[in-house]
Design a protein around this motif. Structure first.
Motif, PDB file in Angstrom:
ATOM      1  N   SER A 143      17.318  -1.740 -51.736  1.00 49.29           N
ATOM      2  CA  SER A 143      17.444  -3.108 -52.211  1.00 49.29           C
ATOM      3  C   SER A 143      17.016  -4.049 -51.094  1.00 49.29           C
ATOM      4  O   SER A 143      16.936  -3.644 -49.935  1.00 49.29           O
ATOM      5  N   ARG A 144      16.765  -5.302 -51.453  1.00 47.59           N
ATOM      6  CA  ARG A 144      16.360  -6.274 -50.445  1.00 47.59           C
ATOM      7  C   ARG A 144      16.970  -7.625 -50.741  1.00 47.59           C
ATOM      8  O   ARG A 144      17.262  -7.946 -51.904  1.00 47.59           O
ATOM      9  N   ASP A 145      17.118  -8.410 -49.696  1.00 50.90           N
ATOM     10  CA  ASP A 145      17.594  -9.783 -49.810  1.00 50.90           C
ATOM     11  C   ASP A 145      16.568 -10.652 -49.093  1.00 50.90           C
ATOM     12  O   ASP A 145      16.570 -10.723 -47.857  1.00 50.90           O
ATOM     13  N   ASN A 146      15.709 -11.292 -49.840  1.00 49.98           N
ATOM     14  CA  ASN A 146      14.632 -12.081 -49.226  1.00 49.98           C
ATOM     15  C   ASN A 146      15.154 -13.336 -48.541  1.00 49.98           C
ATOM     16  O   ASN A 146      14.483 -13.879 -47.668  1.00 49.98           O
ATOM     17  N   ALA A 147      16.329 -13.785 -48.907  1.00 55.22           N
ATOM     18  CA  ALA A 147      16.909 -14.956 -48.242  1.00 55.22           C
ATOM     19  C   ALA A 147      17.422 -14.594 -46.845  1.00 55.22           C
ATOM     20  O   ALA A 147      17.439 -15.436 -45.940  1.00 55.22           O
ATOM     21  N   ARG A 148      17.850 -13.346 -46.681  1.00 59.04           N
ATOM     22  CA  ARG A 148      18.388 -12.895 -45.401  1.00 59.04           C
ATOM     23  C   ARG A 148      17.419 -12.026 -44.617  1.00 59.04           C
ATOM     24  O   ARG A 148      17.712 -11.606 -43.498  1.00 59.04           O
ATOM     25  N   ASN A 149      16.231 -11.767 -45.204  1.00 60.78           N
ATOM     26  CA  ASN A 149      15.219 -10.930 -44.541  1.00 60.78           C
ATOM     27  C   ASN A 149      15.752  -9.536 -44.208  1.00 60.78           C
ATOM     28  O   ASN A 149      15.582  -9.030 -43.079  1.00 60.78           O
ATOM     29  N   THR A 150      16.415  -8.937 -45.168  1.00 58.87           N
ATOM     30  CA  THR A 150      16.952  -7.600 -44.958  1.00 58.87           C
ATOM     31  C   THR A 150      16.546  -6.668 -46.099  1.00 58.87           C
ATOM     32  O   THR A 150      16.362  -7.099 -47.243  1.00 58.87           O
ATOM     33  N   VAL A 151      16.413  -5.402 -45.769  1.00 65.25           N
ATOM     34  CA  VAL A 151      16.197  -4.361 -46.765  1.00 65.25           C
ATOM     35  C   VAL A 151      17.192  -3.242 -46.467  1.00 65.25           C
ATOM     36  O   VAL A 151      17.273  -2.781 -45.332  1.00 65.25           O
ATOM     37  N   ASP A 152      17.975  -2.878 -47.463  1.00 63.69           N
ATOM     38  CA  ASP A 152      19.038  -1.900 -47.307  1.00 63.69           C
ATOM     39  C   ASP A 152      18.698  -0.594 -48.012  1.00 63.69           C
ATOM     40  O   ASP A 152      17.904  -0.570 -48.957  1.00 63.69           O
ATOM     41  N   LEU A 153      19.339   0.461 -47.557  1.00 68.88           N
ATOM     42  CA  LEU A 153      19.234   1.754 -48.229  1.00 68.88           C
ATOM     43  C   LEU A 153      20.646   2.308 -48.352  1.00 68.88           C
ATOM     44  O   LEU A 153      21.305   2.592 -47.340  1.00 68.88           O
ATOM     45  N   LEU A 154      21.121   2.406 -49.591  1.00 62.26           N
ATOM     46  CA  LEU A 154      22.446   2.981 -49.855  1.00 62.26           C
ATOM     47  C   LEU A 154      22.268   4.478 -50.089  1.00 62.26           C
ATOM     48  O   LEU A 154      21.543   4.884 -50.996  1.00 62.26           O
ATOM     49  N   LEU A 155      22.934   5.277 -49.273  1.00 61.81           N
ATOM     50  CA  LEU A 155      22.839   6.723 -49.358  1.00 61.81           C
ATOM     51  C   LEU A 155      24.165   7.244 -49.932  1.00 61.81           C
ATOM     52  O   LEU A 155      25.221   7.036 -49.342  1.00 61.81           O
TER      53      LEU A 155
END
Length: 114
Positions: free
Chosen positions: A71-83
């Motif tokens: 997933s990503r949050d373009n407002a926070r400039n982050t991309v996450d990976l839930l494992l």
């Protein structure tokens, strides 16, 4: 400068979960597809997951399909990976990657062991 910084790695028992995060800086994050790769020592780096600019498309390797979520949050400039439902064979160093220009983060280590 363009930079990707991963966090969230650690040790977990089989069946457990972890959330990895990648903080991006130095470029217009929302305009780029982002991805996660992983590498086991002595092996080639392998594709894990990818997400397009507006999160409309996410795809996964067969080995993690149904267990991992990008997933990503373009407002926070982050991309996450839930494992989730982690297995010992998921043990690796996980890297954040911007395919355009071939930008890599420094990696974060995940160990799955009982």
């Amino acid at each position: 400068q363009v930079q990707l910084v991963e966090s969230g790695g650690g040790s977990v028992q089989p069946g457990g979960s972890l959330r990895l995060s990648c903080a991006a800086s130095g470029f217009a994050f929302s305009r780029y597809t982002m991805a996660w790769y992983r590498q086991v020592p002595g092996h080639e780096r392998e594709f894990v997951a990818r997400i397009t600019m507006s999160s409309k498309i996410a795809d996964y390797s067969e080995s993690v399909q149904g267990r991992f979520t990008i997933s990503r949050d373009n407002a926070r400039n982050t991309v996450d990976l839930l494992l989730t439902h982690l297995r010992p064979e998921d043990t690796a160093v996980y890297y954040c990657y911007r395919p355009a220009g071939g930008v890599w983060g420094q990696g974060t280590s995940v160990t799955v062991s009982s």
